[in-house]
Design a protein around this motif. Structure first.
Motif, PDB file in Angstrom:
ATOM      1  N   LEU A  78       0.858  -1.190   0.000  1.00  0.00           N
ATOM      2  CA  LEU A  78       0.000   0.000   0.000  1.00  0.00           C
ATOM      3  C   LEU A  78       0.892   1.236   0.000  1.00  0.00           C
ATOM      4  N   GLY A  79       1.317   1.623  -1.191  1.00  0.00           N
ATOM      5  CA  GLY A  79       2.259   2.720  -1.339  1.00  0.00           C
ATOM      6  C   GLY A  79       1.665   3.886  -2.095  1.00  0.00           C
ATOM      7  N   ASP A  80       2.510   4.643  -2.765  1.00  0.00           N
ATOM      8  CA  ASP A  80       2.066   5.851  -3.456  1.00  0.00           C
ATOM      9  C   ASP A  80       1.075   5.557  -4.574  1.00  0.00           C
ATOM     10  N   VAL A  81       1.269   4.436  -5.275  1.00  0.00           N
ATOM     11  CA  VAL A  81       0.422   4.127  -6.433  1.00  0.00           C
ATOM     12  C   VAL A  81      -0.832   3.363  -6.016  1.00  0.00           C
ATOM     13  N   HIS A  82      -0.670   2.337  -5.205  1.00  0.00           N
ATOM     14  CA  HIS A  82      -1.811   1.543  -4.725  1.00  0.00           C
ATOM     15  C   HIS A  82      -1.973   1.806  -3.235  1.00  0.00           C
ATOM     16  N   GLY A  83      -2.884   2.714  -2.910  1.00  0.00           N
ATOM     17  CA  GLY A  83      -3.142   3.017  -1.505  1.00  0.00           C
ATOM     18  C   GLY A  83      -2.778   4.426  -1.089  1.00  0.00           C
ATOM     19  N   GLY A  84      -2.117   5.175  -1.958  1.00  0.00           N
ATOM     20  CA  GLY A  84      -1.673   6.498  -1.572  1.00  0.00           C
ATOM     21  C   GLY A  84      -2.540   7.643  -2.036  1.00  0.00           C
ATOM     22  N   ALA A  85      -3.556   7.357  -2.870  1.00  0.00           N
ATOM     23  CA  ALA A  85      -4.344   8.443  -3.459  1.00  0.00           C
ATOM     24  C   ALA A  85      -5.130   9.228  -2.416  1.00  0.00           C
ATOM     25  N   GLY A  86      -5.554   8.570  -1.341  1.00  0.00           N
ATOM     26  CA  GLY A  86      -6.286   9.288  -0.304  1.00  0.00           C
ATOM     27  C   GLY A  86      -5.426  10.340   0.365  1.00  0.00           C
ATOM     28  N   GLU A  87      -4.211   9.949   0.724  1.00  0.00           N
ATOM     29  CA  GLU A  87      -3.269  10.906   1.303  1.00  0.00           C
ATOM     30  C   GLU A  87      -3.007  12.057   0.333  1.00  0.00           C
ATOM     31  N   GLN A  88      -2.811  11.723  -0.939  1.00  0.00           N
ATOM     32  CA  GLN A  88      -2.522  12.740  -1.953  1.00  0.00           C
ATOM     33  C   GLN A  88      -3.707  13.685  -2.140  1.00  0.00           C
ATOM     34  N   ALA A  89      -4.928  13.142  -2.091  1.00  0.00           N
ATOM     35  CA  ALA A  89      -6.113  13.985  -2.245  1.00  0.00           C
ATOM     36  C   ALA A  89      -6.268  14.933  -1.060  1.00  0.00           C
ATOM     37  N   VAL A  90      -6.005  14.447   0.153  1.00  0.00           N
ATOM     38  CA  VAL A  90      -6.057  15.331   1.318  1.00  0.00           C
ATOM     39  C   VAL A  90      -5.061  16.471   1.136  1.00  0.00           C
ATOM     40  N   ALA A  91      -3.845  16.145   0.689  1.00  0.00           N
ATOM     41  CA  ALA A  91      -2.829  17.170   0.480  1.00  0.00           C
ATOM     42  C   ALA A  91      -3.276  18.181  -0.570  1.00  0.00           C
ATOM     43  N   LEU A  92      -3.911  17.712  -1.635  1.00  0.00           N
ATOM     44  CA  LEU A  92      -4.422  18.606  -2.678  1.00  0.00           C
ATOM     45  C   LEU A  92      -5.497  19.528  -2.116  1.00  0.00           C
ATOM     46  N   TYR A  93      -6.460  18.965  -1.389  1.00  0.00           N
ATOM     47  CA  TYR A  93      -7.528  19.784  -0.812  1.00  0.00           C
ATOM     48  C   TYR A  93      -6.954  20.847   0.124  1.00  0.00           C
ATOM     49  N   GLN A  94      -5.985  20.446   0.935  1.00  0.00           N
ATOM     50  CA  GLN A  94      -5.395  21.386   1.885  1.00  0.00           C
ATOM     51  C   GLN A  94      -4.605  22.476   1.162  1.00  0.00           C
ATOM     52  N   MET A  95      -3.942  22.118   0.063  1.00  0.00           N
ATOM     53  CA  MET A  95      -3.230  23.113  -0.725  1.00  0.00           C
ATOM     54  C   MET A  95      -4.202  24.158  -1.267  1.00  0.00           C
ATOM     55  N   ILE A  96      -5.311  23.703  -1.806  1.00  0.00           N
ATOM     56  CA  ILE A  96      -6.311  24.623  -2.351  1.00  0.00           C
ATOM     57  C   ILE A  96      -6.918  25.469  -1.244  1.00  0.00           C
ATOM     58  N   ASP A  97      -7.175  24.863  -0.094  1.00  0.00           N
ATOM     59  CA  ASP A  97      -7.739  25.604   1.036  1.00  0.00           C
ATOM     60  C   ASP A  97      -6.790  26.718   1.469  1.00  0.00           C
ATOM     61  N   ASN A  98      -5.488  26.436   1.473  1.00  0.00           N
ATOM     62  CA  ASN A  98      -4.500  27.457   1.837  1.00  0.00           C
ATOM     63  C   ASN A  98      -4.463  28.590   0.807  1.00  0.00           C
ATOM     64  N   ILE A  99      -4.554  28.235  -0.464  1.00  0.00           N
ATOM     65  CA  ILE A  99      -4.561  29.255  -1.519  1.00  0.00           C
ATOM     66  C   ILE A  99      -5.783  30.159  -1.353  1.00  0.00           C
ATOM     67  N   ALA A 100      -6.929  29.551  -1.101  1.00  0.00           N
ATOM     68  CA  ALA A 100      -8.160  30.326  -0.945  1.00  0.00           C
ATOM     69  C   ALA A 100      -8.083  31.261   0.254  1.00  0.00           C
ATOM     70  N   ALA A 101      -7.367  30.843   1.295  1.00  0.00           N
ATOM     71  CA  ALA A 101      -7.262  31.669   2.505  1.00  0.00           C
ATOM     72  C   ALA A 101      -6.240  32.783   2.370  1.00  0.00           C
ATOM     73  N   GLU A 102      -5.223  32.556   1.536  1.00  0.00           N
ATOM     74  CA  GLU A 102      -4.102  33.491   1.489  1.00  0.00           C
ATOM     75  C   GLU A 102      -4.134  34.463   0.316  1.00  0.00           C
ATOM     76  N   LYS A 103      -4.868  34.132  -0.726  1.00  0.00           N
ATOM     77  CA  LYS A 103      -4.831  34.972  -1.925  1.00  0.00           C
ATOM     78  C   LYS A 103      -6.198  35.589  -2.213  1.00  0.00           C
ATOM     79  N   PRO A 104      -6.208  36.786  -2.767  1.00  0.00           N
ATOM     80  CA  PRO A 104      -7.483  37.450  -3.091  1.00  0.00           C
ATOM     81  C   PRO A 104      -8.074  36.898  -4.394  1.00  0.00           C
ATOM     82  N   LEU A 105      -8.518  35.666  -4.335  1.00  0.00           N
ATOM     83  CA  LEU A 105      -9.081  34.994  -5.503  1.00  0.00           C
ATOM     84  C   LEU A 105     -10.495  34.553  -5.201  1.00  0.00           C
ATOM     85  N   THR A 106     -11.288  34.398  -6.255  1.00  0.00           N
ATOM     86  CA  THR A 106     -12.579  33.755  -6.069  1.00  0.00           C
ATOM     87  C   THR A 106     -12.341  32.297  -5.712  1.00  0.00           C
TER      88      THR A 106
END
Length: 281
Positions: free
Chosen positions: A108-136
């Motif tokens: 259960l590594g990056d390819v098989h089993g890692g997509a959940g961790e990667q998706a959380v990281a993606l969501y958190q990245m977007i959440d940080n961008i939305a909080a820090e930048k004057p964007l819609t």
């Protein structure tokens, strides 16, 4: 033999070699984060216990229910999943359940089993961008997707599925998150982010790219404040249930040394043609 916990001197240094806030244990006493085991037994579910062990506090029942839904929804996806196939093959090699389970969890590594961790990281990245930048909100999601692709390639974790046109697990999980948002159990920020990603992927690809189980459980983990790396560990706990079930079933079915394909079929060989070994002079 007297068992004690030193409070001073060289023995204290030895005791301090390992420190943990998780368990307090001595003869006749077991407590997890301060809660006596005898009070937890019968009053706390396994999912609540997972939360307590990891986060140090007992969760509200409504949040524990969301975690429970995420854990139970990802327990198995059949022998086509490498981890399950490996568990079954290992079981035919005469090893025990623990060995078969360990063999499976180890892939259960990056390819098989890692997509959940990667998706959380993606969501958190977007959440940080939305909080820090004057964007819609929509532009923040667009920028986050662009940044993620630059860092990790074009694959967006948590969306699309090689077997399911629509992963049947994801819509139901999103219903539960939406209900939790309506009841103020969670804020719903990550739910909104995931749905906007789904919408933007459909627009850019010209066809639906629905959220899959990894994207859906990632929404729950992110809403519950689970760090991205820990999300993979929780997935390993979840998938271990299916791994156990398939290992046990294969042991009951029997079979010896079953490989990935039936014995009457051979793998494709694309190496050199048959050739003779040249004898040295």
């Amino acid at each position: 033999m007297t068992i004690r916990r030193p409070t001073e001197g060289p023995e204290k240094d030895v005791s301090d070699w390992w420190k943990t806030a998780i368990i307090d244990m001595e003869p006749g006493k077991i407590a997890y984060h301060g809660y006596p085991i005898e009070e937890l037994i019968g009053n706390v579910s396994f999912t609540q216990m997972i939360w307590l062990m990891v986060f140090g506090e007992l969760p509200p029942q409504n949040k524990a229910a969301l975690l429970d839904a995420a854990l139970m929804s990802a327990v198995d996806h059949g022998p086509q999943a490498p981890s399950i196939a490996i568990a079954r093959m290992a079981s035919t090699c005469g090893v025990g359940l623990n060995n078969a389970m360990a063999s499976a969890v180890n892939v259960l590594g990056d390819v098989h089993g890692g997509a959940g961790e990667q998706a959380v990281a993606l969501y958190q990245m977007i959440d940080n961008i939305a909080a820090e930048k004057p964007l819609t909100f929509q532009d923040a999601v667009t920028e986050g997707l662009s940044e993620y692709k630059e860092l990790h390639g074009k694959f967006i974790p948590g969306f699309g599925h090689r077997f399911h046109p629509v992963d049947p697990r994801a819509p139901r999980l999103m219903e539960l998150v939406a209900e939790a948002k309506a009841s103020s159990v969670v804020e719903g920020r990550y739910l909104d982010i995931a749905l906007e990603i789904e919408s933007q992927l459909a627009s850019s690809k010209g066809k639906p790219i629905p959220m899959n189980i990894d994207g859906a459980t990632a929404v729950i983990y992110a809403e519950l404040g689970v760090p991205a790396e820990l999300a993979r560990g929780l997935f390993c706990l979840s998938r271990s249930v299916g791994i156990l079930a398939h290992s046990w079933e294969q042991m009951q079915q029997g079979g010896r040394n079953k490989g990935p394909i039936p014995r009457d079929l051979l793998w494709t060989y694309d190496g050199s043609a048959r050739r003779a070994v040249k004898k040295s002079d």
